[in-house]
Design a protein around this motif. Structure first.
Motif, mmCIF file in Angstrom:
data_model
loop_
_atom_site.group_PDB
_atom_site.id
_atom_site.type_symbol
_atom_site.label_atom_id
_atom_site.label_comp_id
_atom_site.label_asym_id
_atom_site.label_seq_id
_atom_site.Cartn_x
_atom_site.Cartn_y
_atom_site.Cartn_z
ATOM 1 N N PHE A 83 0.832 -1.134 -0.041
ATOM 2 C CA PHE A 83 -0.016 -0.035 -0.078
ATOM 3 C C PHE A 83 0.861 1.185 -0.091
ATOM 4 C CE2 PHE A 83 -2.306 -3.406 2.058
ATOM 5 C CZ PHE A 83 -3.692 -3.387 1.315
ATOM 6 N N THR A 84 0.125 2.320 -0.592
ATOM 7 C CA THR A 84 0.857 3.709 -0.428
ATOM 8 C C THR A 84 -0.038 4.274 0.411
ATOM 9 O OG1 THR A 84 1.839 3.214 -2.555
ATOM 10 C CG2 THR A 84 1.944 5.476 -1.627
ATOM 11 N N GLU A 85 0.348 5.312 1.299
ATOM 12 C CA GLU A 85 -0.473 6.051 2.194
ATOM 13 C C GLU A 85 -0.714 7.530 1.513
ATOM 14 O OE1 GLU A 85 -0.416 7.223 6.488
ATOM 15 O OE2 GLU A 85 -0.864 5.194 6.269
ATOM 16 N N TYR A 86 -1.741 8.104 1.250
ATOM 17 C CA TYR A 86 -1.863 9.579 0.873
ATOM 18 C C TYR A 86 -2.845 10.167 2.042
ATOM 19 C CZ TYR A 86 0.324 8.069 -3.560
ATOM 20 O OH TYR A 86 0.982 7.723 -4.428
ATOM 21 N N MET A 87 -2.307 10.964 2.859
ATOM 22 C CA MET A 87 -3.223 11.698 3.781
ATOM 23 C C MET A 87 -4.112 10.760 4.578
ATOM 24 S SD MET A 87 -4.884 14.802 1.638
ATOM 25 C CE MET A 87 -5.151 13.839 0.049
ATOM 26 N N ASP A 88 -3.154 9.670 5.195
ATOM 27 C CA ASP A 88 -3.723 8.632 5.898
ATOM 28 C C ASP A 88 -4.793 7.704 5.625
ATOM 29 O OD1 ASP A 88 -2.418 9.907 8.348
ATOM 30 O OD2 ASP A 88 -3.983 11.338 8.673
ATOM 31 N N ILE A 89 -4.774 7.739 4.218
ATOM 32 C CA ILE A 89 -5.649 6.910 3.401
ATOM 33 C C ILE A 89 -4.546 5.968 2.621
ATOM 34 C CG2 ILE A 89 -7.366 6.383 1.829
ATOM 35 C CD1 ILE A 89 -8.584 9.209 2.225
ATOM 36 N N ARG A 90 -4.916 4.524 3.007
ATOM 37 C CA ARG A 90 -4.104 3.605 2.091
ATOM 38 C C ARG A 90 -4.537 3.093 0.882
ATOM 39 N NH1 ARG A 90 -1.754 -0.995 5.303
ATOM 40 N NH2 ARG A 90 -3.682 -2.108 4.966
ATOM 41 N N ILE A 91 -3.862 3.147 -0.049
ATOM 42 C CA ILE A 91 -4.175 2.755 -1.690
ATOM 43 C C ILE A 91 -3.277 1.528 -1.829
ATOM 44 C CG2 ILE A 91 -4.411 3.547 -3.883
ATOM 45 C CD1 ILE A 91 -6.305 5.273 -2.202
ATOM 46 N N PRO A 92 -3.973 0.656 -2.431
ATOM 47 C CA PRO A 92 -3.245 -0.551 -2.755
ATOM 48 C C PRO A 92 -2.087 -0.202 -3.886
ATOM 49 C CG PRO A 92 -5.470 -1.029 -2.933
ATOM 50 C CD PRO A 92 -5.547 0.307 -2.820
ATOM 51 N N HIS A 93 -0.699 -0.697 -3.778
ATOM 52 C CA HIS A 93 0.352 -0.376 -4.365
ATOM 53 C C HIS A 93 0.736 -1.362 -5.388
ATOM 54 C CE1 HIS A 93 4.238 1.353 -5.640
ATOM 55 N NE2 HIS A 93 4.870 0.268 -5.328
ATOM 56 N N ILE A 94 1.084 -1.170 -6.527
ATOM 57 C CA ILE A 94 1.710 -2.221 -7.532
ATOM 58 C C ILE A 94 2.819 -1.574 -8.322
ATOM 59 C CG2 ILE A 94 1.091 -3.628 -9.666
ATOM 60 C CD1 ILE A 94 -1.666 -3.590 -8.818
ATOM 61 N N GLU A 95 4.027 -2.443 -8.250
ATOM 62 C CA GLU A 95 5.050 -1.979 -9.020
ATOM 63 C C GLU A 95 5.166 -2.861 -10.636
ATOM 64 O OE1 GLU A 95 10.094 -2.500 -9.030
ATOM 65 O OE2 GLU A 95 8.743 -2.454 -7.202
ATOM 66 N N ILE A 96 5.351 -1.966 -11.598
ATOM 67 C CA ILE A 96 5.255 -2.773 -12.959
ATOM 68 C C ILE A 96 6.621 -2.273 -13.279
ATOM 69 C CG2 ILE A 96 4.599 -2.483 -15.311
ATOM 70 C CD1 ILE A 96 1.779 -2.401 -14.405
ATOM 71 N N GLN A 97 7.532 -3.038 -13.934
ATOM 72 C CA GLN A 97 8.900 -2.873 -14.312
ATOM 73 C C GLN A 97 8.758 -2.886 -15.863
ATOM 74 O OE1 GLN A 97 12.037 -5.383 -12.865
ATOM 75 N NE2 GLN A 97 11.632 -4.832 -10.636
ATOM 76 N N LEU A 98 9.706 -1.856 -16.330
ATOM 77 C CA LEU A 98 9.621 -1.803 -17.911
ATOM 78 C C LEU A 98 10.728 -2.214 -18.520
ATOM 79 C CD1 LEU A 98 8.731 2.138 -17.619
ATOM 80 C CD2 LEU A 98 7.161 0.235 -17.577
ATOM 81 N N GLN A 99 10.399 -2.885 -19.752
ATOM 82 C CA GLN A 99 11.498 -3.409 -20.498
ATOM 83 C C GLN A 99 10.846 -3.493 -21.878
ATOM 84 O OE1 GLN A 99 11.740 -7.863 -20.599
ATOM 85 N NE2 GLN A 99 14.078 -7.371 -20.183
ATOM 86 N N PRO A 100 11.862 -3.062 -23.032
ATOM 87 C CA PRO A 100 11.281 -3.006 -24.519
ATOM 88 C C PRO A 100 10.470 -4.196 -24.906
ATOM 89 C CG PRO A 100 13.417 -2.323 -24.125
ATOM 90 C CD PRO A 100 13.383 -2.807 -22.810
ATOM 91 N N GLY A 101 9.291 -4.103 -25.486
ATOM 92 C CA GLY A 101 8.330 -5.176 -25.931
ATOM 93 C C GLY A 101 7.449 -5.482 -24.878
ATOM 94 N N ARG A 102 7.418 -4.967 -23.402
ATOM 95 C CA ARG A 102 6.396 -5.283 -22.550
ATOM 96 C C ARG A 102 5.254 -4.272 -22.824
ATOM 97 N NH1 ARG A 102 6.937 -6.036 -16.530
ATOM 98 N NH2 ARG A 102 5.769 -7.840 -16.508
#
Length: 304
Positions: free
Chosen positions: A250-269
């Motif tokens: 999660f990432t927190e903004y102003m005490d509200i938790r938002i689900p967090h996802i990381e997407i890694q970049l690569q040519p062709g993705r």
């Protein structure tokens, strides 16, 4: 957060000014309009005097039925608290006594043709958003199939390009570069633009484009509830895993938790496609569905 003035309400809702023309600079600091009912019968213990005071058919009809002495007494008791303004709905008339007191106390008296309930809903919504705590973050905000997503990442990583691909697939831009996040409830974050960047998307090697002009009005949305925080990062070998179900972050903004996802970049993705998959997967989880759980059930059935 920009202050809201009575003049802002007049302009926003095309209100007629009956009194207090010189006091339209007064500020409104509370998010909900109030209909003074108990106050007209003399009960002021919990009077929300800092709220916009709304006078509908019920309130004005009651005042009309009073004697002049009673009417002056009840109105005099309310105006001495100096609320930001009074708004009379349904273009009701016979307001000379109310105009007199508002002029004397320098309180704006406004009038609208809208029904009381409808106007109260509109003004409450406007004030809730305008007066909400807010922060500005660097990123791109998009609406993907009705799901608000904040795309973040270092400058040049490809946020705007990903948003452009999503727009071409029928999704909508909300804000580019500077995203304004508003906390409109203890559980809700609203994403919008700062006004200056409205409809604009900056693409490297191309420049600034107006998505509404280029792709039609459906390519832009003024605001959206943000429910996913997606960070675009550079590709790192052996940094990704293929677990059936990743541990929630999660990432927190102003005490509200938002689900967090990381997407890694690569040519062709197909990054835009992965964002769409993340949005649809989030939606299914809200409906109680888990692909990992279904897969494990199938494995268990096979073993049995």
């Amino acid at each position: 957060m920009k202050p809201v003035t009575v003049k802002d309400l007049v302009d926003r809702f095309s209100l007629e000014v009956l009194a207090g023309h010189s006091e339209l600079h007064r500020t409104v600091t509370k998010t909900r309009a109030h209909r003074p009912g108990l106050e007209f019968v003399g009960y002021f213990e919990y009077f929300p005097q800092e709220h916009v005071q709304l006078l509908g058919t019920k309130e004005i009809t009651y005042l009309h039925k009073l004697s002049e002495h009673e009417r002056n007494h009840h109105i005099g008791n309310i105006v001495k608290y100096h609320p930001p303004c009074f708004v009379v709905t349904r273009n009701q008339e016979g307001l000379k006594y109310l105009t007199k007191y508002c002029e004397e106390e320098k309180i704006p008296l406004l009038r609208t043709s809208s029904p009381t309930t409808k106007f109260q809903e509109l003004v409450d919504s406007y004030l809730s958003k305008s007066l909400a705590p807010e922060i500005a973050v660097h990123g791109v905000c998009v609406n993907v199939s009705g799901i608000g997503i904040l795309l973040r990442g270092k400058s040049g990583v490809g946020k705007s390009e990903t948003a452009h691909t999503l727009i071409r697939r029928g999704h909508r831009l909300v804000a580019d570069d500077i995203v304004v996040l508003k906390k409109i409830s203890p559980e809700t974050i609203l994403g919008t633009h700062n006004g200056k960047t409205k409809e604009f998307l900056a693409l490297r090697s191309i420049g600034l484009i107006n998505v509404s002009r280029l792709y039609g009005r459906k390519a832009f949305q003024d605001e959206t509830r943000v429910v996913l925080d997606i960070e675009l990062t550079k590709w790192q070998e052996d940094a990704l895993n293929n677990d059936l179900e990743l541990e929630p972050k999660f990432t927190e903004y102003m005490d509200i938790r938002i689900p967090h996802i990381e997407i890694q970049l690569q040519p062709g993705r197909d990054v835009a496609g992965l964002v769409e998959a993340a949005a649809n997967s989030w939606y299914l989880r809200q409906q109680g569905y888990s692909a990992a759980e279904e897969f494990m059930q199938r494995l268990q059935s096979g073993m049995d």
